[in-house]
Scaffold this motif. Structure first.
Motif, PDB file in Angstrom:
ATOM      1  N   LEU A   5     -13.572  14.724  -7.687  1.00 37.91           N
ATOM      2  CA  LEU A   5     -13.099  14.437  -6.337  1.00 37.91           C
ATOM      3  C   LEU A   5     -13.244  12.957  -6.008  1.00 37.91           C
ATOM      4  N   GLU A   6     -14.356  12.360  -6.400  1.00 32.99           N
ATOM      5  CA  GLU A   6     -14.561  10.924  -6.148  1.00 32.99           C
ATOM      6  C   GLU A   6     -13.543  10.083  -6.908  1.00 32.99           C
ATOM      7  N   GLU A   7     -13.239  10.519  -8.146  1.00 31.32           N
ATOM      8  CA  GLU A   7     -12.224   9.793  -8.925  1.00 31.32           C
ATOM      9  C   GLU A   7     -10.861   9.875  -8.242  1.00 31.32           C
ATOM     10  N   MET A   8     -10.535  11.033  -7.726  1.00 29.07           N
ATOM     11  CA  MET A   8      -9.261  11.188  -7.030  1.00 29.07           C
ATOM     12  C   MET A   8      -9.222  10.341  -5.759  1.00 29.07           C
ATOM     13  N   GLU A   9     -10.335  10.313  -5.027  1.00 26.62           N
ATOM     14  CA  GLU A   9     -10.401   9.504  -3.809  1.00 26.62           C
ATOM     15  C   GLU A   9     -10.339   8.020  -4.133  1.00 26.62           C
ATOM     16  N   VAL A  56       0.857  -1.190   0.000  1.00 32.04           N
ATOM     17  CA  VAL A  56       0.000   0.000   0.000  1.00 32.04           C
ATOM     18  C   VAL A  56       0.895   1.243   0.000  1.00 32.04           C
ATOM     19  N   PHE A  57       0.487   2.261  -0.773  1.00 33.17           N
ATOM     20  CA  PHE A  57       1.262   3.493  -0.893  1.00 33.17           C
ATOM     21  C   PHE A  57       0.341   4.704  -0.733  1.00 33.17           C
ATOM     22  N   GLN A  58       0.955   5.825  -0.455  1.00 25.12           N
ATOM     23  CA  GLN A  58       0.229   7.097  -0.382  1.00 25.12           C
ATOM     24  C   GLN A  58       0.871   8.064  -1.356  1.00 25.12           C
ATOM     25  N   LEU A  59       0.022   8.748  -2.117  1.00 35.56           N
ATOM     26  CA  LEU A  59       0.512   9.720  -3.083  1.00 35.56           C
ATOM     27  C   LEU A  59       0.306  11.115  -2.519  1.00 35.56           C
ATOM     28  N   ALA A  60       1.383  11.764  -2.117  1.00 38.50           N
ATOM     29  CA  ALA A  60       1.293  13.088  -1.485  1.00 38.50           C
ATOM     30  C   ALA A  60       0.676  14.110  -2.417  1.00 38.50           C
ATOM     31  N   GLU A  61       1.059  14.109  -3.671  1.00 40.30           N
ATOM     32  CA  GLU A  61       0.526  15.076  -4.625  1.00 40.30           C
ATOM     33  C   GLU A  61      -0.967  14.891  -4.805  1.00 40.30           C
ATOM     34  N   ASP A  62      -1.428  13.698  -4.864  1.00 37.32           N
ATOM     35  CA  ASP A  62      -2.850  13.438  -5.002  1.00 37.32           C
ATOM     36  C   ASP A  62      -3.611  13.931  -3.773  1.00 37.32           C
ATOM     37  N   GLU A  63      -3.040  13.791  -2.614  1.00 39.09           N
ATOM     38  CA  GLU A  63      -3.707  14.227  -1.391  1.00 39.09           C
ATOM     39  C   GLU A  63      -3.862  15.754  -1.384  1.00 39.09           C
ATOM     40  N   VAL A  64      -2.828  16.465  -1.807  1.00 38.20           N
ATOM     41  CA  VAL A  64      -2.907  17.930  -1.875  1.00 38.20           C
ATOM     42  C   VAL A  64      -3.955  18.353  -2.891  1.00 38.20           C
ATOM     43  N   THR A  65      -3.934  17.714  -4.043  1.00 33.96           N
ATOM     44  CA  THR A  65      -4.896  18.049  -5.088  1.00 33.96           C
ATOM     45  C   THR A  65      -6.317  17.754  -4.626  1.00 33.96           C
ATOM     46  N   ALA A  66      -6.479  16.619  -3.925  1.00 32.92           N
ATOM     47  CA  ALA A  66      -7.802  16.260  -3.437  1.00 32.92           C
ATOM     48  C   ALA A  66      -8.294  17.284  -2.414  1.00 32.92           C
ATOM     49  N   ALA A  67      -7.414  17.731  -1.526  1.00 34.21           N
ATOM     50  CA  ALA A  67      -7.799  18.733  -0.531  1.00 34.21           C
ATOM     51  C   ALA A  67      -8.215  20.033  -1.214  1.00 34.21           C
ATOM     52  N   SER A  68      -7.474  20.412  -2.249  1.00 34.30           N
ATOM     53  CA  SER A  68      -7.812  21.615  -3.000  1.00 34.30           C
ATOM     54  C   SER A  68      -9.158  21.460  -3.688  1.00 34.30           C
ATOM     55  N   GLN A  69      -9.399  20.271  -4.219  1.00 34.55           N
ATOM     56  CA  GLN A  69     -10.665  20.016  -4.895  1.00 34.55           C
ATOM     57  C   GLN A  69     -11.831  20.058  -3.914  1.00 34.55           C
ATOM     58  N   ARG A  70     -11.632  19.528  -2.729  1.00 32.84           N
ATOM     59  CA  ARG A  70     -12.693  19.585  -1.715  1.00 32.84           C
ATOM     60  C   ARG A  70     -13.016  21.042  -1.347  1.00 32.84           C
ATOM     61  N   LEU A  71     -11.969  21.855  -1.199  1.00 35.73           N
ATOM     62  CA  LEU A  71     -12.179  23.273  -0.870  1.00 35.73           C
ATOM     63  C   LEU A  71     -12.930  23.989  -1.982  1.00 35.73           C
ATOM     64  N   ASN A  72     -12.547  23.751  -3.222  1.00 35.25           N
ATOM     65  CA  ASN A  72     -13.227  24.380  -4.355  1.00 35.25           C
ATOM     66  C   ASN A  72     -14.690  23.933  -4.430  1.00 35.25           C
ATOM     67  N   LEU A  73     -14.909  22.658  -4.133  1.00 38.96           N
ATOM     68  CA  LEU A  73     -16.271  22.145  -4.155  1.00 38.96           C
ATOM     69  C   LEU A  73     -17.119  22.820  -3.077  1.00 38.96           C
ATOM     70  N   GLN A  74     -16.563  22.961  -1.888  1.00 41.11           N
ATOM     71  CA  GLN A  74     -17.287  23.615  -0.797  1.00 41.11           C
ATOM     72  C   GLN A  74     -17.599  25.075  -1.146  1.00 41.11           C
ATOM     73  N   ARG A  75     -16.617  25.748  -1.738  1.00 41.76           N
ATOM     74  CA  ARG A  75     -16.843  27.149  -2.137  1.00 41.76           C
ATOM     75  C   ARG A  75     -17.910  27.253  -3.218  1.00 41.76           C
ATOM     76  N   ALA A  76     -17.915  26.323  -4.146  1.00 39.36           N
ATOM     77  CA  ALA A  76     -18.912  26.345  -5.215  1.00 39.36           C
ATOM     78  C   ALA A  76     -20.313  26.156  -4.646  1.00 39.36           C
ATOM     79  N   LYS A  77     -20.431  25.248  -3.668  1.00 35.11           N
ATOM     80  CA  LYS A  77     -21.730  25.036  -3.041  1.00 35.11           C
ATOM     81  C   LYS A  77     -22.189  26.292  -2.286  1.00 35.11           C
ATOM     82  N   GLU A  78     -21.245  26.905  -1.571  1.00 33.65           N
ATOM     83  CA  GLU A  78     -21.587  28.126  -0.836  1.00 33.65           C
ATOM     84  C   GLU A  78     -21.974  29.245  -1.788  1.00 33.65           C
TER      85      GLU A  78
END
Length: 364
Positions: free
Chosen positions: A181-185, A98-120
């Motif tokens: 975001l779901e694809e990234m997750e 099992v591995f963790q991709l640091a770049e993907d995690e940062v991108t996913a966090a950014s995507q979650r923030l953008n999604l939250q802002r879009a909803k707001e």
């Protein structure tokens, strides 16, 4: 002394005629009916042409030619954990690491923030548009001029269409962002090293949690279990490509005989490239019940047809020469023979001189 000998001789000559006469008149000591012709009690064989076969036997061991060096080929990965150990047997599709991709995690966090802002933003936009509609409705209710009321009604209808359009566009945009975001997750959840085939792990590289993983480093080595061969020493060159062989396996007292074929041998290569190994591919057998314990490979080194072949225990050596006992007119006579010894067979001798087909020899 001389006088005594003369007396004895004189007595013998006087008594001999009387003894001979009595012998003729008495019965014979051996009955003629009991006398039988002499019979030969030899075990014999008639010389015939046959096949001279020489075999070679050697031990073998399991060899797996299909090996795999597994890497995690996505850059920027950090090691999390292994799910297996060296020596484990795995199936195709099993998770190995099992591995963790640091770049993907940062991108996913950014995507979650953008999604939250879009909803707001959507909620705020819808709310402001609804307030504007409410204001128009109040104004229309207070207006008494029919023409002005009609204009306000048209404006309200227009604003309602604009609200629906805005809502539709914002919902589609948010849906696309949610999907990405779901694809990234999902990708993060599938950040694994997977077994490509059924096999056994021969090496697992030591890694600690959080270690960076290079795309070029081999993490796990394994071999495929469905492509097993038998490897054997072939320094004498007896086992040739395409040769049919038999393979005995199992305990000494209950050996199982399998069949196979030589699928690899390097006698034709230059000497500096030879490995002096041969490889046997076994024919199908019951792999569940037959274990390849102490395999012994037996191959036919040479076969010479239509020659005179004798069992070696029939030959007798005398003064460095070999002979057999040839039967002639009921009598056994020595017949010296020569046999071909370039191909040694422990049980057979290929006779090249001294015997012809049809002759009879004594075997015992």
């Amino acid at each position: 002394m001389l006088k005594n000998k003369c007396v004895l001789l004189l007595a013998f000559f006087l008594l001999f005629p009387l003894w001979a006469q009595g012998a003729q008149e008495s019965d014979s000591l051996i009955s003629l009916e009991d006398i039988q012709e002499e019979k030969v009690n030899y075990d014999t064989m008639v010389i015939e042409h046959g096949d001279y076969v020489r075999t070679a036997s050697t031990g073998g061991k399991e060899f797996y030619p299909f090996t795999y060096s597994l890497r995690f080929e996505t850059s920027g990965a950090k090691f999390v954990e292994y799910k297996v150990r060296k020596g484990d047997e795995v199936k195709a599709g099993d998770i190995l690491a099992v591995f963790q991709l640091a770049e993907d995690e940062v991108t996913a966090a950014s995507q979650r923030l953008n999604l939250q802002r879009a909803k707001e933003t959507m909620e705020s936009g819808v709310e402001s548009r609804l307030k504007a509609l409410d204001a128009l409705e109040e104004k229309r209710a207070l207006t008494k001029d029919p023409f002005e009321r009609e204009q306000l009604a048209l404006e309200i209808a227009y604003q309602q269409l604009a609200l629906e359009k805005y809502t539709y566009q914002q919902e589609n945009s948010i849906s696309d962002m949610q999907k990405k975001l779901e694809e990234m997750e999902e990708k993060a959840r599938q950040c694994y090293l997977i077994a490509p085939v059924d096999g056994v792990l021969t090496n697992v590289k030591s890694k600690r949690e959080g270690d960076a993983v290079s795309t070029s480093e081999v993490l796990i080595q394994m071999y495929r279990t469905d492509g097993m061969l038998l490897q054997l020493d072939n320094s004498n060159g007896y086992f040739r490509y395409g040769m049919d062989v038999t393979v005995e396996v199992g305990p000494v007292k209950s050996r199982t005989v399998l069949t196979g074929k030589v699928v690899g041998a390097d006698q034709l290569l230059p000497k500096n490239r030879r490995t002096n190994k041969a490889y046997i591919l076994l024919d199908a057998y019951d792999t569940e019940n037959v274990k390849l314990t102490n395999p012994s490979v037996i191959g036919e080194v040479c076969r010479i047809e239509n020659v005179i072949v004798l069992s070696r225990n029939i030959l007798t050596m005398e003064s460095g020469k070999h002979y057999v006992k040839k039967l002639e007119e009921g009598m056994a006579h020595k017949r010296y023979v020569q046999y071909y010894n370039s191909f040694t067979n422990p049980t057979q001798a290929w006779i090249v001189q001294g015997l012809e087909a049809g002759e009879v020899i004594v075997t015992n």
